[in-house]
Design a protein around this motif. Structure first.
Motif, PDB file in Angstrom:
ATOM      1  N   TRP A   1       0.722  -0.909  -0.127  1.00 23.45           N
ATOM      2  CA  TRP A   1      -0.382   0.248   0.094  1.00 23.45           C
ATOM      3  C   TRP A   1       1.036   1.432  -0.128  1.00 23.45           C
ATOM      4  O   TRP A   1       0.384   2.015  -0.044  1.00 23.45           O
ATOM      5  N   SER A   2       2.471   1.568   0.661  1.00 19.24           N
ATOM      6  CA  SER A   2       3.319   1.900   0.584  1.00 19.24           C
ATOM      7  C   SER A   2       3.221   2.777  -0.937  1.00 19.24           C
ATOM      8  O   SER A   2       3.665   4.192  -1.455  1.00 19.24           O
ATOM      9  N   PHE A   3       3.190   1.841  -1.954  1.00 19.84           N
ATOM     10  CA  PHE A   3       3.025   2.508  -3.203  1.00 19.84           C
ATOM     11  C   PHE A   3       1.657   2.255  -3.760  1.00 19.84           C
ATOM     12  O   PHE A   3       1.998   2.088  -5.370  1.00 19.84           O
ATOM     13  N   GLY A   4       1.007   2.789  -3.377  1.00 19.69           N
ATOM     14  CA  GLY A   4      -0.463   2.939  -3.606  1.00 19.69           C
ATOM     15  C   GLY A   4       0.078   4.177  -4.777  1.00 19.69           C
ATOM     16  O   GLY A   4      -1.422   4.281  -5.461  1.00 19.69           O
ATOM     17  N   PHE A   5       0.583   5.001  -4.355  1.00 16.84           N
ATOM     18  CA  PHE A   5       0.671   5.653  -6.124  1.00 16.84           C
ATOM     19  C   PHE A   5       1.013   5.332  -6.812  1.00 16.84           C
ATOM     20  O   PHE A   5       0.404   6.334  -8.077  1.00 16.84           O
TER      21      PHE A   5
ATOM     22  N   ARG B   1       5.250   4.635 -18.166  1.00 15.41           N
ATOM     23  CA  ARG B   1       6.507   4.991 -17.106  1.00 15.41           C
ATOM     24  C   ARG B   1       6.051   4.782 -15.682  1.00 15.41           C
ATOM     25  O   ARG B   1       7.235   4.226 -15.066  1.00 15.41           O
ATOM     26  N   ASN B   2       5.213   4.332 -15.402  1.00 14.15           N
ATOM     27  CA  ASN B   2       5.148   3.909 -14.131  1.00 14.15           C
ATOM     28  C   ASN B   2       5.118   1.974 -14.124  1.00 14.15           C
ATOM     29  O   ASN B   2       5.352   2.054 -13.126  1.00 14.15           O
ATOM     30  N   LEU B   3       4.922   1.561 -15.517  1.00 19.24           N
ATOM     31  CA  LEU B   3       5.219   0.342 -15.407  1.00 19.24           C
ATOM     32  C   LEU B   3       6.669  -0.302 -14.586  1.00 19.24           C
ATOM     33  O   LEU B   3       7.256  -0.918 -14.248  1.00 19.24           O
ATOM     34  N   LEU B   4       7.451   1.266 -15.754  1.00 16.81           N
ATOM     35  CA  LEU B   4       8.964   0.567 -15.709  1.00 16.81           C
ATOM     36  C   LEU B   4       9.587   0.930 -14.145  1.00 16.81           C
ATOM     37  O   LEU B   4      10.354   0.261 -13.579  1.00 16.81           O
ATOM     38  N   LEU B   5       8.886   2.878 -13.596  1.00 16.90           N
ATOM     39  CA  LEU B   5       8.888   2.022 -11.768  1.00 16.90           C
ATOM     40  C   LEU B   5       8.716   1.239 -10.800  1.00 16.90           C
ATOM     41  O   LEU B   5       9.101   1.156 -10.469  1.00 16.90           O
ATOM     42  N   SER B   6       7.486   1.159 -11.316  1.00 22.30           N
ATOM     43  CA  SER B   6       7.074  -0.443 -10.982  1.00 22.30           C
ATOM     44  C   SER B   6       8.318  -1.614 -10.599  1.00 22.30           C
ATOM     45  O   SER B   6       8.112  -1.988  -9.677  1.00 22.30           O
ATOM     46  N   PHE B   7       8.336  -1.490 -11.427  1.00 24.47           N
ATOM     47  CA  PHE B   7       9.468  -2.949 -12.092  1.00 24.47           C
ATOM     48  C   PHE B   7      11.263  -2.884 -11.079  1.00 24.47           C
ATOM     49  O   PHE B   7      11.742  -3.664 -10.630  1.00 24.47           O
ATOM     50  N   ALA B   8      11.174  -1.302 -11.344  1.00 24.90           N
ATOM     51  CA  ALA B   8      12.446  -1.124 -10.103  1.00 24.90           C
ATOM     52  C   ALA B   8      11.726  -0.801  -8.711  1.00 24.90           C
ATOM     53  O   ALA B   8      12.828  -2.098  -7.726  1.00 24.90           O
ATOM     54  N   ILE B   9      10.979  -1.282  -8.443  1.00 25.13           N
ATOM     55  CA  ILE B   9      10.307  -0.917  -7.143  1.00 25.13           C
ATOM     56  C   ILE B   9      10.349  -1.914  -6.336  1.00 25.13           C
ATOM     57  O   ILE B   9      10.721  -2.527  -5.581  1.00 25.13           O
ATOM     58  N   ALA B  10       9.681  -3.082  -7.269  1.00 25.09           N
ATOM     59  CA  ALA B  10       9.412  -4.277  -6.935  1.00 25.09           C
ATOM     60  C   ALA B  10      11.145  -5.290  -6.593  1.00 25.09           C
ATOM     61  O   ALA B  10      10.982  -5.927  -5.923  1.00 25.09           O
ATOM     62  N   VAL B  11      12.053  -5.244  -7.465  1.00 22.85           N
ATOM     63  CA  VAL B  11      13.321  -5.428  -7.559  1.00 22.85           C
ATOM     64  C   VAL B  11      13.720  -5.526  -6.409  1.00 22.85           C
ATOM     65  O   VAL B  11      14.692  -5.600  -5.447  1.00 22.85           O
ATOM     66  N   LEU B  12      13.478  -3.515  -5.784  1.00 20.15           N
ATOM     67  CA  LEU B  12      14.540  -2.972  -4.510  1.00 20.15           C
ATOM     68  C   LEU B  12      13.457  -4.119  -3.447  1.00 20.15           C
ATOM     69  O   LEU B  12      14.442  -4.334  -2.043  1.00 20.15           O
ATOM     70  N   ILE B  13      11.752  -3.988  -3.342  1.00 25.20           N
ATOM     71  CA  ILE B  13      11.149  -4.992  -2.090  1.00 25.20           C
ATOM     72  C   ILE B  13      12.081  -6.542  -1.954  1.00 25.20           C
ATOM     73  O   ILE B  13      12.127  -6.591  -0.862  1.00 25.20           O
ATOM     74  N   ILE B  14      12.412  -7.024  -3.281  1.00 22.02           N
ATOM     75  CA  ILE B  14      12.553  -7.877  -3.017  1.00 22.02           C
ATOM     76  C   ILE B  14      13.602  -8.581  -2.367  1.00 22.02           C
ATOM     77  O   ILE B  14      14.019  -8.866  -1.450  1.00 22.02           O
TER      78      ILE B  14
END
Length: 410
Positions: free
Chosen positions: A64-68, A95-108
């Protein structure tokens, strides 16, 4: 079809009709939580419900923190839709799809840190800790798909295609319920099965709707999506500013849910389990009332894009009124069916007893909170994110201070 020919008459009827499919999709989201809680609550041992409560609360806070990724997409897309700037709509999506991929990698990659933080802040038995680690070790890998789903939901809400965004969420929820129930009830995988069900359901849903969205864009906009001209400094700066404000706001909001879990854990695993059960009622009401907020996001953004002040004011006034009336109905239904629902969710008598003692709070929260949900939708649609970020910071800090005082002296 001329995509700009959409009525600016944001009447109660229009808001309600656009919200109908969102009602069902939002009902499906907490239903997953209710089913998961029921699956864990009927295994005959509180540790399963306690572990799932902590693990899901942490994952909810993270995701939810990435609900933005959803909310930022709605505001920008709806305003661009009002301006008929379809190419920029597609660039915003990519742009948001690319951003989501980078965020997901960091969380994992942060999984060890997440597990260590839980072990530090939550004092539980070793068996409960093992169950928490089991859940997180599986669930964390569903994040890439879940973030993609966030963005796609925001994309369709921004286009006022609430039927498609709702179908996406309903598909995810139904698959989640079916798979989790199968893994727990048929294969006896307990908390591992719940996490695995979410993982598989997320990737199936994301794959299906990414393919659908590609065809949808080509058909409706006559444009083939391409990863080009995405690096525009002014656009990126606006996207980062909006997303960061929403990120801070959502981080504080989800922390408040985690804080409830933390206080419950300090009181004991029975109270932790009861908080998990009661929270399902709050989440159920929230997602139901959020249907109007989701619709309002698209209507407000579209009105601003069209520079139509009358349509904007109609969306604001009518959404608040219809949301409050619906909240009163929800509270009335809770009053009638509360004990029956509790009896279904758990077979542990002490949990039922404690739950029954707290029905008052379940009844008053929906009407009081209905205004909050609508203001969320209004400010998101208008991309006025700094104001509702500041409001959330003030609210959560106040909540934490008051809750510490009340739990200590009362």
């Amino acid at each position: 079809m001329n995509l700009t020919r959409i009525s600016a008459n944001n009447s109660k009827k229009k808001i309600f009709l656009l919200s109908i499919p969102v009602f069902f999709s939002n009902l499906a989201i907490p239903l997953v939580g209710v089913v998961d809680t029921g699956l864990m609550g009927n295994l005959g041992d509180t540790k399963y419900l306690a572990a799932s409560s902590i693990a899901t609360s942490v994952m909810t806070m993270i995701i939810w923190s990435f609900g933005f990724l959803r909310m930022g997409t709605v505001g920008i897309v709806s305003q661009l839709f009002g301006k008929s700037d379809y190419r920029e709509i597609i660039r915003t999506l990519l742009r948001n799809l690319l951003l989501s991929f980078a965020i997901a990698v960091l969380i994992i990659l942060s999984k060890p840190l997440i597990i260590n933080s839980i072990n530090y802040f939550f004092i539980t038995s070793s068996e409960t800790q093992d169950l928490i680690i089991t859940y997180l070790s599986i669930r964390v890998f569903s994040i890439p798909a879940e973030l993609i789903i966030y963005i796609l939901v925001g994309f369709y809400l921004g286009l006022q295609k609430t039927n498609i965004s709702s179908l996406l969420v309903i598909t995810l929820s139904i698959l989640n319920i079916i798979l989790s129930s199968f893994f727990v009830l048929s294969l006896n995988l307990n908390i591992f099965g719940v996490a695995l069900g979410t993982l598989i359901a997320s990737y199936i849903t994301a794959t299906l709707f990414v393919l659908f969205t590609y065809k949808f864009i080509i058909k409706k906009f006559q444009i083939i999506p391409k990863f080009e001209k995405l690096i525009a400094p002014s656009k990126l700066l606006k996207l980062i500013q909006i997303n960061f404000d929403i990120f801070i706001r959502t981080l504080f909001l989800t922390f408040s849910f985690l804080w409830v879990t933390y206080l419950g854990a300090k009181l004991g695993e029975d109270f932790l389990a009861v908080n998990t059960i009661l929270m399902q009622f709050i989440i159920l009401a929230a997602f139901f009332l959020d249907a109007y907020a989701f619709t309002t996001e698209g209507l407000v953004g579209f009105s601003i894009g069209k520079r139509n002040k009358k349509a904007f004011l109609l969306a604001v006034n009518n959404s608040i009124q219809i949301s409050f009336f619906t909240a009163l109905i929800i509270s009335f239904l809770y009053l009638i069916f509360f004990k029956n629902i509790i009896a279904i969710i758990t077979d542990v008598e002490i949990l039922r007893f404690i739950s029954f003692k707290h029905i008052f709070w379940i009844l008053i929260i929906p009407p009081a909170a209905s205004f909050c949900y609508q203001l969320d939708g209004i400010f998101i649609g208008a991309s006025q994110t700094s104001e509702f970020r500041n409001a959330m910071i003030f609210s959560v800090i106040s909540f934490i201070i008051i809750s510490i005082y009340l739990t200590k002296f009362f």
